[in-house]
Structures are given as structure tokens and as C-alpha cells.
Design a protein around this motif. Structure first.
Motif, PDB file in Angstrom:
ATOM      1  N   VAL A  30       5.087   9.447  -1.356  1.00 44.94           N
ATOM      2  CA  VAL A  30       5.042   8.966  -2.739  1.00 44.94           C
ATOM      3  C   VAL A  30       6.406   8.399  -3.103  1.00 44.94           C
ATOM      4  O   VAL A  30       7.329   8.443  -2.318  1.00 44.94           O
ATOM      5  CB  VAL A  30       4.629  10.096  -3.717  1.00 44.94           C
ATOM      6  CG1 VAL A  30       3.211  10.517  -3.467  1.00 44.94           C
ATOM      7  CG2 VAL A  30       5.572  11.269  -3.628  1.00 44.94           C
ATOM      8  N   GLY A  31       6.500   7.877  -4.281  1.00 44.32           N
ATOM      9  CA  GLY A  31       7.769   7.315  -4.724  1.00 44.32           C
ATOM     10  C   GLY A  31       7.620   5.825  -4.936  1.00 44.32           C
ATOM     11  O   GLY A  31       6.552   5.316  -5.252  1.00 44.32           O
ATOM     12  N   SER A  32       8.714   5.097  -4.710  1.00 38.40           N
ATOM     13  CA  SER A  32       8.696   3.660  -4.972  1.00 38.40           C
ATOM     14  C   SER A  32       7.853   2.885  -3.955  1.00 38.40           C
ATOM     15  O   SER A  32       7.434   1.768  -4.223  1.00 38.40           O
ATOM     16  CB  SER A  32      10.120   3.116  -4.988  1.00 38.40           C
ATOM     17  OG  SER A  32      10.725   3.324  -3.727  1.00 38.40           O
ATOM     18  N   ALA A  33       7.609   3.472  -2.773  1.00 42.97           N
ATOM     19  CA  ALA A  33       6.796   2.803  -1.746  1.00 42.97           C
ATOM     20  C   ALA A  33       5.795   3.804  -1.156  1.00 42.97           C
ATOM     21  O   ALA A  33       5.962   4.300  -0.043  1.00 42.97           O
ATOM     22  CB  ALA A  33       7.689   2.242  -0.648  1.00 42.97           C
ATOM     23  N   PRO A  34       4.731   4.107  -1.925  1.00 38.42           N
ATOM     24  CA  PRO A  34       3.761   5.078  -1.413  1.00 38.42           C
ATOM     25  C   PRO A  34       3.089   4.583  -0.125  1.00 38.42           C
ATOM     26  O   PRO A  34       2.912   3.387   0.060  1.00 38.42           O
ATOM     27  CB  PRO A  34       2.740   5.209  -2.538  1.00 38.42           C
ATOM     28  CG  PRO A  34       3.094   4.226  -3.572  1.00 38.42           C
ATOM     29  CD  PRO A  34       4.379   3.579  -3.207  1.00 38.42           C
ATOM     30  N   ARG A  35       2.776   5.533   0.739  1.00 37.76           N
ATOM     31  CA  ARG A  35       2.104   5.201   2.012  1.00 37.76           C
ATOM     32  C   ARG A  35       0.811   5.984   2.118  1.00 37.76           C
ATOM     33  O   ARG A  35       0.748   7.159   1.768  1.00 37.76           O
ATOM     34  CB  ARG A  35       2.991   5.566   3.203  1.00 37.76           C
ATOM     35  CG  ARG A  35       4.125   4.598   3.410  1.00 37.76           C
ATOM     36  CD  ARG A  35       4.892   4.908   4.662  1.00 37.76           C
ATOM     37  NE  ARG A  35       3.990   4.972   5.816  1.00 37.76           N
ATOM     38  CZ  ARG A  35       4.393   4.888   7.064  1.00 37.76           C
ATOM     39  NH1 ARG A  35       5.653   4.750   7.335  1.00 37.76           N
ATOM     40  NH2 ARG A  35       3.549   4.967   8.050  1.00 37.76           N
TER      41      ARG A  35
END
Length: 138
Positions: A64-69
Motif C-alpha cells: 500500500v502507499g503511493s504505489a499500491p501493488r
């Protein structure tokens, strides 16, 4: 890795198996693709053939965060059909050959685990074995 990229990578892996020179091989039916002449001849003449299906599982967020995967698990399913009443050896030889091509394989963001072969048995003139290979795509 998106769903279509997963499908493409798996189909390319099976196509490579068909022309690899490793025996045995058999024509492959791909989801949503009309039967080509080689596949249709195999079916009509009661020769071995395989149906490939990529079964996507429940995806989940792995970061999670600015570039979730997303992580996308699933199963590569190969239904192996051989003529009924000619024994089971051909079906299991194909399962062995396919498992060598697909299990413990990695292609960038897709990784596979150990293959499992399940006997389905005879039906409509065919003997069937299903080969299942779990995968995870990142």
C-alpha cells in the motif's frame, strides 16, 4: 501484472512447449480461439489434445502507499484428453512433459509452483487427466 498479460505469458509458454522438440506434445486449445486445423484433426481422429485455461484467483493488495501493488494468484489448468480404452500412459506422459515445462517457472512477474495431476477418467470416448499448476503474479 494484469490479467491479459498473465494469459499471454502462459499461452506463450505452452506454444514454446509445442515446438520445443521435447516429446511428447499435443495440440492445444486456447480459450476463445477457434480450433486450428491441427487441433481439429487431432479431435476428429481421436488423437491426444490439451485444453488450456488460466483460472485467476482472488487478488489482494500486497503493498500500500503511493504505489499500491496487487498480487494475483491463480491456477494454470491443462485438461489432457487421450483416446479412451488405450490405457493411461499417453495422458500421464503428456502430464509429465507439461509439468516439466510449466512448474517452477518464472517469467518476470509470474512464478509457478509444483504441478498436480488429477485423474478424471473416461467420458465421451476420451480419457482425461487434469494438470493444475498454481501461480502468483505480481
Amino acid at each position: 501484472m494484469n490479467f491479459d498479460a498473465i494469459r499471454q505469458v502462459v499461452e506463450m509458454r505452452l506454444a514454446a512447449w509445442q515446438v520445443s522438440g521435447v516429446l511428447p506434445t499435443a495440440p492445444v486449445a486456447y480459450d476463445g480461439v477457434p480450433n486450428g486445423p491441427t487441433l481439429q484433426d487431432a479431435i476428429d481422429n481421436k488423437q491426444a489434445w490439451i485444453r488450456l485455461t488460466v483460472l485467476n484467483g482472488d487478488g489482494f493488495t500486497s503493498e500500500v502507499g503511493s504505489a499500491p501493488r496487487a498480487r494475483r494468484p491463480g491456477i494454470i489448468s491443462c485438461q489432457i484428453f487421450t483416446p479412451e480404452r488405450q490405457g493411461t500412459a499417453e495422458a500421464y506422459r503428456l502430464a509429465d512433459s507439461l509439468s516439466e515445462q510449466i512448474q517452477y517457472w518464472s517469467d518476470g512477474n509470474l512464478e509457478t509452483l509444483a504441478a498436480s495431476a488429477t485423474r478424471v477418467g473416461p467420458s465421451d470416448g476420451w480419457f482425461q487427466v487434469n494438470l493444475s499448476v498454481p501461480f502468483t503474479a505480481h
